[in-house]
Enzyme design. Structure first.
Site, PDB file in Angstrom:
ATOM      1  N   SER A 141       3.081   3.044  -2.473  1.00 50.48           N
ATOM      2  CA  SER A 141       4.151   4.314  -1.886  1.00 50.48           C
ATOM      3  C   SER A 141       4.033   5.445  -2.941  1.00 50.48           C
ATOM      4  O   SER A 141       4.896   6.052  -2.960  1.00 50.48           O
ATOM      5  CB  SER A 141       5.744   3.803  -1.791  1.00 50.48           C
ATOM      6  OG  SER A 141       5.824   2.739  -0.897  1.00 50.48           O
ATOM      7  N   HIS A 199      -6.794  -7.294  -2.207  1.00 47.11           N
ATOM      8  CA  HIS A 199      -5.783  -6.684  -1.812  1.00 47.11           C
ATOM      9  C   HIS A 199      -4.593  -7.542  -1.241  1.00 47.11           C
ATOM     10  O   HIS A 199      -5.154  -8.453  -0.340  1.00 47.11           O
ATOM     11  CB  HIS A 199      -6.048  -5.569  -0.571  1.00 47.11           C
ATOM     12  CG  HIS A 199      -4.936  -4.454  -0.425  1.00 47.11           C
ATOM     13  ND1 HIS A 199      -3.936  -4.833   0.374  1.00 47.11           N
ATOM     14  CD2 HIS A 199      -4.768  -3.088  -0.835  1.00 47.11           C
ATOM     15  CE1 HIS A 199      -2.987  -3.619   0.311  1.00 47.11           C
ATOM     16  NE2 HIS A 199      -3.553  -2.788  -0.463  1.00 47.11           N
ATOM     17  N   GLY A 235       3.766   0.429   1.212  1.00 52.88           N
ATOM     18  CA  GLY A 235       3.986   0.755   2.393  1.00 52.88           C
ATOM     19  C   GLY A 235       5.516   0.869   2.931  1.00 52.88           C
ATOM     20  O   GLY A 235       6.049   1.182   3.933  1.00 52.88           O
ATOM     21  N   ASN A 267      -7.021   4.483   0.086  1.00 50.13           N
ATOM     22  CA  ASN A 267      -7.241   3.237   0.950  1.00 50.13           C
ATOM     23  C   ASN A 267      -6.833   3.604   2.362  1.00 50.13           C
ATOM     24  O   ASN A 267      -5.607   3.658   2.359  1.00 50.13           O
ATOM     25  CB  ASN A 267      -6.460   2.047   0.249  1.00 50.13           C
ATOM     26  CG  ASN A 267      -6.710   0.974   1.160  1.00 50.13           C
ATOM     27  OD1 ASN A 267      -7.495   0.788   2.018  1.00 50.13           O
ATOM     28  ND2 ASN A 267      -5.838  -0.204   0.653  1.00 50.13           N
ATOM     29  N   TRP A 268      -7.650   3.626   3.289  1.00 50.37           N
ATOM     30  CA  TRP A 268      -7.353   4.454   4.374  1.00 50.37           C
ATOM     31  C   TRP A 268      -6.756   3.121   5.335  1.00 50.37           C
ATOM     32  O   TRP A 268      -6.137   3.223   6.548  1.00 50.37           O
ATOM     33  CB  TRP A 268      -8.471   4.862   5.060  1.00 50.37           C
ATOM     34  CG  TRP A 268      -8.805   6.241   4.603  1.00 50.37           C
ATOM     35  CD1 TRP A 268      -8.378   6.757   3.381  1.00 50.37           C
ATOM     36  CD2 TRP A 268      -9.791   7.339   5.178  1.00 50.37           C
ATOM     37  NE1 TRP A 268      -8.677   8.182   3.090  1.00 50.37           N
ATOM     38  CE2 TRP A 268      -9.627   8.291   4.237  1.00 50.37           C
ATOM     39  CE3 TRP A 268     -10.658   7.426   6.037  1.00 50.37           C
ATOM     40  CZ2 TRP A 268     -10.406   9.379   4.201  1.00 50.37           C
ATOM     41  CZ3 TRP A 268     -11.416   8.440   6.300  1.00 50.37           C
ATOM     42  CH2 TRP A 268     -11.463   9.460   5.279  1.00 50.37           C
ATOM     43  N   LYS A 269      -7.092   1.863   4.829  1.00 50.95           N
ATOM     44  CA  LYS A 269      -6.507   0.791   5.860  1.00 50.95           C
ATOM     45  C   LYS A 269      -7.298   0.748   7.133  1.00 50.95           C
ATOM     46  O   LYS A 269      -8.292   1.434   7.335  1.00 50.95           O
ATOM     47  CB  LYS A 269      -5.263   0.455   5.632  1.00 50.95           C
ATOM     48  CG  LYS A 269      -4.562   0.470   4.304  1.00 50.95           C
ATOM     49  CD  LYS A 269      -3.236   0.036   4.164  1.00 50.95           C
ATOM     50  CE  LYS A 269      -2.832  -0.012   2.758  1.00 50.95           C
ATOM     51  NZ  LYS A 269      -1.437  -0.636   2.440  1.00 50.95           N
ATOM     52  N   GLY A 271      -2.398   4.516  -0.324  1.00 48.77           N
ATOM     53  CA  GLY A 271      -2.457   4.026   1.032  1.00 48.77           C
ATOM     54  C   GLY A 271      -2.046   5.282   2.053  1.00 48.77           C
ATOM     55  O   GLY A 271      -2.835   6.121   2.229  1.00 48.77           O
ATOM     56  N   GLY A 272      -0.819   5.343   2.498  1.00 48.07           N
ATOM     57  CA  GLY A 272      -0.398   6.065   3.494  1.00 48.07           C
ATOM     58  C   GLY A 272      -0.725   7.659   3.270  1.00 48.07           C
ATOM     59  O   GLY A 272      -1.081   8.132   3.992  1.00 48.07           O
ATOM     60  N   GLU A 285      -0.508  -3.402  -7.779  1.00 49.77           N
ATOM     61  CA  GLU A 285       0.092  -3.138  -6.346  1.00 49.77           C
ATOM     62  C   GLU A 285       1.318  -4.232  -6.185  1.00 49.77           C
ATOM     63  O   GLU A 285       1.029  -5.094  -5.764  1.00 49.77           O
ATOM     64  CB  GLU A 285      -1.049  -2.965  -5.246  1.00 49.77           C
ATOM     65  CG  GLU A 285      -1.789  -1.987  -5.617  1.00 49.77           C
ATOM     66  CD  GLU A 285      -2.461  -1.580  -4.168  1.00 49.77           C
ATOM     67  OE1 GLU A 285      -2.518  -0.107  -4.144  1.00 49.77           O
ATOM     68  OE2 GLU A 285      -2.844  -2.242  -3.406  1.00 49.77           O
ATOM     69  N   GLU A 344      -2.772  -7.211   1.260  1.00 50.04           N
ATOM     70  CA  GLU A 344      -2.674  -7.433   2.793  1.00 50.04           C
ATOM     71  C   GLU A 344      -3.875  -8.520   3.208  1.00 50.04           C
ATOM     72  O   GLU A 344      -3.904  -9.394   4.214  1.00 50.04           O
ATOM     73  CB  GLU A 344      -3.019  -6.111   3.568  1.00 50.04           C
ATOM     74  CG  GLU A 344      -1.822  -5.320   3.426  1.00 50.04           C
ATOM     75  CD  GLU A 344      -2.000  -3.823   3.412  1.00 50.04           C
ATOM     76  OE1 GLU A 344      -2.991  -3.383   3.641  1.00 50.04           O
ATOM     77  OE2 GLU A 344      -1.031  -3.007   3.280  1.00 50.04           O
TER      78      GLU A 344
HETATM   79  P1  PGA Z   1       0.596   2.637   0.269  1.00 49.14           P
HETATM   80  O1  PGA Z   1      -0.476   1.485  -0.057  1.00 49.14           O
HETATM   81  O2  PGA Z   1       0.399   3.772  -0.724  1.00 49.14           O
HETATM   82  O3  PGA Z   1       0.785   2.952   1.799  1.00 49.14           O
HETATM   83  O4  PGA Z   1       1.995   1.888  -0.177  1.00 49.14           O
HETATM   84  C1  PGA Z   1      -0.843   1.368  -1.056  1.00 49.14           C
HETATM   85  C2  PGA Z   1      -2.067   0.156  -0.898  1.00 49.14           C
HETATM   86  O5  PGA Z   1      -1.790  -0.833  -0.256  1.00 49.14           O
HETATM   87  O6  PGA Z   1      -3.270   0.437  -1.325  1.00 49.14           O
END
Ligand code: PGA
Length: 254
Positions: free
Chosen positions: A210, A94, A170, A9-11, A231-232, A164, A96
């Protein structure tokens, strides 16, 4: 047997040329990893470019969101009609989106149904806040999110769920493999109570929060966990490749 699954997930990261370079950096090696479903979820504006780059490979494409209406006066939104020929997955619910864009369980449920109607496979995200976790409300929150998102859904064939925990996203503070495995067991219980045991055992459930090349093994060795939503670490070709190849190695040795 559930096929292991890793999605990146590149956000809201990478503009068009960066997205293309990131794909080029990992394309050949990622394509070679067998027995893991590998999905890249870049921002909307890069979907077309990434689609061209991964054409003919084993890599798949996902969007990060989708609106539940098909067309009309919804400024700024992207509909299933626009996505259906572009990508086969879509991340929905998600945290977010829930947190910053006020998405409710009801909206998420509408999106899930619409995605399924168009044959776009939803990656449904659920997760509790730190406050809920510390107050011992994880089971209650997760169960209610799963049930609300899947209310009235009649087939789970295309569904992937991601657990999640919000406190792990993050933050560099991942859940432990055991914590994630236990909560994913609760997600399967919810699916079982909505349908039956066979469906609960067949649906793929990922961990997200994470995840890195250093900790992926801790999750993948667990029996309930089928993969990760990253994500990251998905923004670094080397890390993402390491996550995918460790997943393949661990799951195929079981
Ligand atoms: P993260 O994000 O790996 O940067 O913690 C995961 C996500 O929100 O899908």
């Amino acid at each position: 047997m559930r096929t292991p699954f890793i999605a990146g997930n590149w956000k809201m990261n990478t503009e068009l040329t960066e997205a293309a370079s990131l794909v080029r950096e990992m394309l050949v090696e990622l394509d070679k990893v067998a027995d893991v479903e590998k999905v890249l979820c870049p921002p909307f504006i890069s979907l077309t470019a990434v689609k061209k780059l991964i054409k003919g490979t084993s890599i798949e494409l996902g969007a990060q969101n989708m609106y539940f209406e098909e067309k009309g006066a919804y400024t700024g939104e992207i509909s299933p009609i626009m996505l259906v020929d572009l990508c086969n997955f879509v991340i929905l619910g998600h945290s977010e989106r829930r947190q910053y864009f006020a998405e409710t369980d009801e909206v998420i449920n509408k999106k899930i149904k619409k995605a399924l109607q168009f044959g776009i496979k939803p990656i449904l995200c659920v997760g509790e806040t730190l406050e809920d976790n510390e107050a011992g409300r994880t089971e209650q929150v997760i169960t209610s999110q799963v049930k609300a998102a899947l209310a009235g859904v009649n087939s789970t064939d295309l569904l992937v769920v991601a657990y999640e925990p919000i406190w792990a996203i993050g933050t560099g503070r991942a859940a432990t493999g055991k914590q994630a495995n236990d909560t994913i067991g609760l997600i399967r219980n919810s699916v079982r109570s909505l349908w039956n045991n066979q469906i609960a055992q067949a649906v793929r459930v990922l961990y997200g929060g994470s995840v890195t090349g250093e900790n992926i093994a801790e999750f993948i060795i667990e029996t309930e966990i089928d993969g990760a939503l990253v994500g990251g670490a998905s923004l670094k070709a080397k890390d993402f490749l390491s996550i995918v190849s460790q997943t393949a190695a661990i799951k195929s040795s079981r």
